[in-house]
Enzyme design. Structure first.
Site, PDB file in Angstrom:
ATOM      1  N   ALA A  66      33.701  41.650  49.794  1.00 37.49           N
ATOM      2  CA  ALA A  66      33.244  41.857  51.167  1.00 37.49           C
ATOM      3  C   ALA A  66      34.198  41.095  52.077  1.00 37.49           C
ATOM      4  CB  ALA A  66      31.820  41.346  51.314  1.00 37.49           C
ATOM      5  N   GLY A 111      32.228  41.914  46.170  1.00 35.09           N
ATOM      6  CA  GLY A 111      31.804  43.285  46.484  1.00 35.09           C
ATOM      7  C   GLY A 111      32.695  44.332  45.844  1.00 35.09           C
ATOM      8  N   GLU A 114      31.439  44.622  42.370  1.00 34.29           N
ATOM      9  CA  GLU A 114      30.148  45.313  42.461  1.00 34.29           C
ATOM     10  C   GLU A 114      30.353  46.803  42.723  1.00 34.29           C
ATOM     11  OE1 GLU A 114      28.931  42.296  45.384  1.00 34.29           O
ATOM     12  OE2 GLU A 114      27.057  42.132  44.266  1.00 34.29           O
TER      13      GLU A 114
HETATM   14  N1  COA Z   1      37.847  39.165  52.929  1.00 29.96           N
HETATM   15  C1  COA Z   1      38.680  39.115  53.983  1.00 29.96           C
HETATM   16  N2  COA Z   1      40.015  38.981  53.835  1.00 29.96           N
HETATM   17  C2  COA Z   1      40.508  38.899  52.593  1.00 29.96           C
HETATM   18  C3  COA Z   1      39.694  38.951  51.455  1.00 29.96           C
HETATM   19  C4  COA Z   1      38.299  39.088  51.652  1.00 29.96           C
HETATM   20  N3  COA Z   1      37.438  39.173  50.639  1.00 29.96           N
HETATM   21  N4  COA Z   1      40.471  38.818  50.357  1.00 29.96           N
HETATM   22  C5  COA Z   1      41.735  38.713  50.806  1.00 29.96           C
HETATM   23  N5  COA Z   1      41.771  38.758  52.151  1.00 29.96           N
HETATM   24  C6  COA Z   1      42.928  38.686  53.033  1.00 29.96           C
HETATM   25  C7  COA Z   1      43.476  37.272  53.135  1.00 29.96           C
HETATM   26  O1  COA Z   1      42.741  36.509  54.089  1.00 29.96           O
HETATM   27  C8  COA Z   1      44.880  37.559  53.588  1.00 29.96           C
HETATM   28  O2  COA Z   1      44.859  37.888  54.949  1.00 29.96           O
HETATM   29  P1  COA Z   1      45.977  37.282  55.957  1.00 29.96           P
HETATM   30  O3  COA Z   1      47.289  37.786  55.419  1.00 29.96           O
HETATM   31  O4  COA Z   1      45.616  37.875  57.277  1.00 29.96           O
HETATM   32  O5  COA Z   1      45.836  35.806  55.870  1.00 29.96           O
HETATM   33  C9  COA Z   1      45.229  38.832  52.816  1.00 29.96           C
HETATM   34  O6  COA Z   1      43.987  39.431  52.474  1.00 29.96           O
HETATM   35  C10 COA Z   1      45.990  38.582  51.530  1.00 29.96           C
HETATM   36  O7  COA Z   1      45.255  37.672  50.736  1.00 29.96           O
HETATM   37  P2  COA Z   1      45.847  36.290  50.185  1.00 29.96           P
HETATM   38  O8  COA Z   1      44.692  35.360  49.950  1.00 29.96           O
HETATM   39  O9  COA Z   1      46.941  35.788  51.049  1.00 29.96           O
HETATM   40  O10 COA Z   1      46.453  36.784  48.782  1.00 29.96           O
HETATM   41  P3  COA Z   1      46.694  35.908  47.484  1.00 29.96           P
HETATM   42  O11 COA Z   1      47.513  36.720  46.575  1.00 29.96           O
HETATM   43  O12 COA Z   1      47.169  34.535  47.817  1.00 29.96           O
HETATM   44  O13 COA Z   1      45.217  35.716  46.825  1.00 29.96           O
HETATM   45  C11 COA Z   1      43.049  36.478  46.118  1.00 29.96           C
HETATM   46  C12 COA Z   1      44.528  36.849  46.347  1.00 29.96           C
HETATM   47  C13 COA Z   1      42.306  37.748  45.757  1.00 29.96           C
HETATM   48  C14 COA Z   1      42.933  35.479  44.954  1.00 29.96           C
HETATM   49  C15 COA Z   1      42.474  35.846  47.400  1.00 29.96           C
HETATM   50  O14 COA Z   1      42.797  36.696  48.506  1.00 29.96           O
HETATM   51  C16 COA Z   1      40.988  35.663  47.387  1.00 29.96           C
HETATM   52  O15 COA Z   1      40.501  34.731  46.744  1.00 29.96           O
HETATM   53  N6  COA Z   1      40.255  36.501  48.127  1.00 29.96           N
HETATM   54  C17 COA Z   1      38.824  36.364  48.296  1.00 29.96           C
HETATM   55  C18 COA Z   1      38.087  36.826  47.056  1.00 29.96           C
HETATM   56  C19 COA Z   1      36.587  36.612  47.226  1.00 29.96           C
HETATM   57  O16 COA Z   1      36.094  35.494  47.325  1.00 29.96           O
HETATM   58  N7  COA Z   1      35.846  37.727  47.259  1.00 29.96           N
HETATM   59  C20 COA Z   1      34.430  37.709  47.373  1.00 29.96           C
HETATM   60  C21 COA Z   1      34.018  37.845  48.779  1.00 29.96           C
HETATM   61  S1  COA Z   1      32.265  37.850  48.936  1.00 29.96           S
END
Ligand code: COA
Length: 260
Positions: A66, A111, A114
């Site tokens: 999400a 999400g 899910e």
């Molecule tokens: N919601 C909103 N934005 C998200 C997102 C999410 N769930 N997951 C990634 N993004 C965004 C990041 O904020 C970033 O945006 P920006 O470039 O404007 O800063 C972009 O996507 C790229 O992500 P980034 O974190 O820089 O990539 P990464 O390779 O370093 O890490 C992940 C990848 C997947 C490990 C990391 O993005 C992450 O942990 N995301 C959240 C996962 C999560 O907790 N999901 C459950 C949500 S309820």
């Protein structure tokens, strides 16, 4: 509805739905959830579409969860509404009556995991990583992850993923039954399509009722679920497809199903 965050492509009876926010790793903001709802509603009503492949744009993510930016400001009432809305949209996918395959092409988190679990089966690229990291954000699964994950992988493994919030790689996801197959990234869509087309060679009403029997039946006592199965089996005996399928076997030729 004009789509901004997803694309829908139909070819020869198969719809390919792609979540398309690659700069946000295809995170599901409210607009994207609404678009998925509209797309799957339309696909459900479209007799020309037999099944769906659901994937994410880009090479990095299926759906990374999400949209945390939206979650960050939600009130308790917003949170409850968002959860119920997401659950309903995912139920629509699971209960579509047409097979839906998730082609998991990278991160499927929160999400996103899910969403993949709401599909009937999952094929992952070998670089995919799946998980439910919500507890790391001080929240929990809200799109039925606490329910679908234990149903798929068993309670003990589900608790491990749900309570640690740690990701599993594609091979581990395969080992625990969270995904059905693992393939190299460049083979993912072709493998998903080949598998879907194998299903679509079968009777559409058979597929629809089988999905219904599994989905509804798993939530019922066994005796009721068996009665549901027998009733759907009986209903299938009224179809042209049953006559055609059995006749084709006896005449040693491939069947021509019409979905009637
Ligand atoms: N919601 C909103 N934005 C998200 C997102 C999410 N769930 N997951 C990634 N993004 C965004 C990041 O904020 C970033 O945006 P920006 O470039 O404007 O800063 C972009 O996507 C790229 O992500 P980034 O974190 O820089 O990539 P990464 O390779 O370093 O890490 C992940 C990848 C997947 C490990 C990391 O993005 C992450 O942990 N995301 C959240 C996962 C999560 O907790 N999901 C459950 C949500 S309820």
């Amino acid at each position: 509805m004009a789509y901004q965050n997803i694309t829908v492509e139909a070819r020869d009876g198969v719809a390919i739905v792609t979540v398309n926010r690659p700069d946000k790793l295809n995170a599901l903001n409210d607009r994207t959830v609404d678009e998925l709802d509209a797309a799957f509603t339309a696909i459900g009503a479209d007799a020309a579409i037999g099944g769906v492949i659901l994937t994410g744009a880009g090479e990095k993510a299926f759906v990374a969860g999400a949209d945390i930016a939206e979650l960050a400001t939600q009130s308790p009432v917003d949170g409850k509404e968002r959860s119920i809305r997401g659950q309903k949209v995912l139920d629509r996918i699971g209960d579509l009556g047409k097979p839906v395959i998730a082609a998991v092409n990278g991160f499927a988190l929160g999400g996103g995991c899910e969403l993949a679990m709401a599909c009937h089966l999952r094929i992952a690229s070998d670089n995919a990583r799946l998980g439910t990291p919500e507890v790391k954000l001080g929240i929990m699964c809200g799109y039925a992850g606490t329910q679908r994950l234990p149903r798929l992988v068993g309670k003990g493994r589900a608790f491990e993923m749900l309570l640690t919030g740690e990701m599993v790689d594609a091979q581990e996801a395969l080992r625990i039954g969270l995904v059905n197959r693992v393939v190299p990234p460049d083979k993912l869509m072709a493998e998903a399509e080949a598998l879907l087309r194998k299903m679509l060679a079968n009777g559409p009403v058979s597929l629809r009722f089988t999905i219904e029997a599994v989905n509804a039946g798993l939530e019922m006592p066994l005796a009721e679920a068996q009665y549901l199965e027998a009733t759907l089996f009986g209903l299938l005996c009224t179809t042209d497809d049953m006559k055609e399928g059995t006749r084709a076997f006896l005449e040693k030729r491939p069947p021509k199903f019409t979905g009637r």
